[in-house]
Design an enzyme around this catalytic site. Sequence first.
Site, mmCIF file in Angstrom:
data_model
loop_
_atom_site.group_PDB
_atom_site.id
_atom_site.type_symbol
_atom_site.label_atom_id
_atom_site.label_comp_id
_atom_site.label_asym_id
_atom_site.label_seq_id
_atom_site.Cartn_x
_atom_site.Cartn_y
_atom_site.Cartn_z
ATOM 1 N N LEU A 1 0.446 -61.983 66.244
ATOM 2 C CA LEU A 1 -0.490 -63.078 65.966
ATOM 3 C C LEU A 1 -0.498 -63.423 64.478
ATOM 4 C CD1 LEU A 1 -2.523 -64.902 67.315
ATOM 5 C CD2 LEU A 1 -4.194 -63.037 67.242
ATOM 6 N N TYR B 1 -9.531 -49.082 73.521
ATOM 7 C CA TYR B 1 -9.218 -50.282 72.726
ATOM 8 C C TYR B 1 -10.345 -51.322 72.858
ATOM 9 C CZ TYR B 1 -7.126 -54.896 71.964
ATOM 10 O OH TYR B 1 -6.911 -56.193 71.573
HETATM 11 N N1 NAD Z 1 -2.160 -61.246 70.681
HETATM 12 C C1 NAD Z 1 -3.155 -61.392 71.541
HETATM 13 O O1 NAD Z 1 -3.033 -62.100 72.533
HETATM 14 C C2 NAD Z 1 -4.451 -60.672 71.331
HETATM 15 C C3 NAD Z 1 -5.401 -60.663 72.363
HETATM 16 C C4 NAD Z 1 -6.630 -60.046 72.135
HETATM 17 C C5 NAD Z 1 -6.899 -59.494 70.902
HETATM 18 N N2 NAD Z 1 -5.937 -59.499 69.932
HETATM 19 C C6 NAD Z 1 -6.229 -58.855 68.648
HETATM 20 O O2 NAD Z 1 -5.674 -59.629 67.600
HETATM 21 C C7 NAD Z 1 -5.129 -58.780 66.597
HETATM 22 C C8 NAD Z 1 -3.650 -59.090 66.398
HETATM 23 O O3 NAD Z 1 -2.967 -58.904 67.617
HETATM 24 P P1 NAD Z 1 -1.372 -58.842 67.685
HETATM 25 O O4 NAD Z 1 -1.002 -59.188 69.065
HETATM 26 O O5 NAD Z 1 -0.803 -59.594 66.553
HETATM 27 O O6 NAD Z 1 -1.147 -57.272 67.474
HETATM 28 P P2 NAD Z 1 0.075 -56.554 66.759
HETATM 29 O O7 NAD Z 1 0.049 -55.149 67.261
HETATM 30 O O8 NAD Z 1 1.326 -57.341 66.900
HETATM 31 O O9 NAD Z 1 -0.334 -56.574 65.224
HETATM 32 C C9 NAD Z 1 -1.293 -55.706 64.666
HETATM 33 C C10 NAD Z 1 -0.904 -55.465 63.216
HETATM 34 O O10 NAD Z 1 -1.892 -54.587 62.646
HETATM 35 C C11 NAD Z 1 -1.206 -53.670 61.809
HETATM 36 N N3 NAD Z 1 -2.004 -52.447 61.717
HETATM 37 C C12 NAD Z 1 -2.271 -51.568 62.706
HETATM 38 N N4 NAD Z 1 -3.020 -50.546 62.235
HETATM 39 C C13 NAD Z 1 -3.216 -50.797 60.917
HETATM 40 C C14 NAD Z 1 -3.896 -50.103 59.893
HETATM 41 N N5 NAD Z 1 -4.514 -48.934 60.123
HETATM 42 N N6 NAD Z 1 -3.900 -50.627 58.652
HETATM 43 C C15 NAD Z 1 -3.254 -51.806 58.393
HETATM 44 N N7 NAD Z 1 -2.584 -52.510 59.330
HETATM 45 C C16 NAD Z 1 -2.580 -52.007 60.575
HETATM 46 C C17 NAD Z 1 0.137 -53.416 62.478
HETATM 47 O O11 NAD Z 1 1.105 -52.943 61.548
HETATM 48 C C18 NAD Z 1 0.460 -54.779 63.064
HETATM 49 O O12 NAD Z 1 1.294 -55.539 62.196
HETATM 50 C C19 NAD Z 1 -5.411 -57.345 67.045
HETATM 51 O O13 NAD Z 1 -6.607 -56.908 66.461
HETATM 52 C C20 NAD Z 1 -5.571 -57.486 68.541
HETATM 53 O O14 NAD Z 1 -6.395 -56.461 69.077
HETATM 54 C C21 NAD Z 1 -4.717 -60.070 70.121
#
Ligand code: NAD
Length: 269
Positions: A16, A138
């Site tokens: 995202l 989660y």
């Molecule tokens: N993509 C979706 O459809 C979706 C749906 C619901 C919620 N979300 C939320 O949106 C956010 C982004 O989702 P995404 O799909 O891009 O996830 P993703 O896993 O691709 O990206 C998460 C990023 O957070 C970073 N990260 C993880 N732990 C960390 C830490 N301790 N310190 C610093 N960086 C850290 C990772 O390196 C990664 O680049 C998340 O919080 C996720 O829960 C996404």
Amino acid sequence: MPAPRTVLLTGAAGGLGTLMQNLLPAFDYDLRLLDMRPIEGEPDAIVADLADRAALREAVRGVDAIIHLAGISLEAPFEKILDANIVGTYNLYEAAREEGVRRVVFASSNHAVGFTPRPKDGDALIPVDTPHRPDTFYGLSKSFGEDLAQLYWDKHGLETVSVRIGSCFPRPTSVRMLSVWMSPADGARLFHAALTAENVGHTVVYGSSANTRLWWDLSSARALGYAPQDDSEEFAGKLIAEQGELDPENIAQAYLGGHFVSDPPIWPY
Ligand SMILES: NC(=O)c1ccc[n+]([C@@H]2O[C@H](COP(=O)([O-])OP(=O)(O)OC[C@H]3O[C@@H](n4cnc5c(N)ncnc54)[C@H](O)[C@@H]3O)[C@@H](O)[C@H]2O)c1
């Protein structure tokens, strides 16, 4: 012309985050990027873990707002979720409070309410004030994040829009996603609305496109000025032909959280 607003984007290396890096500048934001992983082609991105409070404090200094995407985005052992999503989000809010940042947009998730039965034909849409019913550790961490945001608004006047994102990917890839999909372009529209609406206090919204098969009520998002442009329905015929309609007797298809309630995907790291 007013100067572009400076926004810290945490989790910028993720799926995202990468989409938003590309889409948000069109709304005139100056993005400061942060992730625990380096970002190719972005030497100025801040490489920091959410555990590092000194680094977070420096990262938030001078920004107008934060979009908080960083964290574990799938199911994981509780201890890992605790560190990254619960303590990590607390650390970020503390840094924001200490540095006087006024607004956070928090990436919450439908999995905060994932054990809510999904509407079936003729049922009302799920309201935004439905009780938390997390489907995983989660989802529990996202429930915590929403409550943390409420606390920081009530106690410290730090505003948040908590966006219970459905699935934000270039296109829906399952029949469930026809109901919960948010196109990346609508995602950017929603984040922009969440950054610019006035007097949000702590507002919770669902994050999805204007899908024909929508399960939840988008009115609190629309009240921020969000006007979704996309609808997953153009993908419905092919996906239903391949996968069939959702079966309400199948536990993995009976709740908002889909298969997270029964066999959630596990964080690989
Ligand atoms: N993509 C979706 O459809 C979706 C749906 C619901 C919620 N979300 C939320 O949106 C956010 C982004 O989702 P995404 O799909 O891009 O996830 P993703 O896993 O691709 O990206 C998460 C990023 O957070 C970073 N990260 C993880 N732990 C960390 C830490 N301790 N310190 C610093 N960086 C850290 C990772 O390196 C990664 O680049 C998340 O919080 C996720 O829960 C996404």
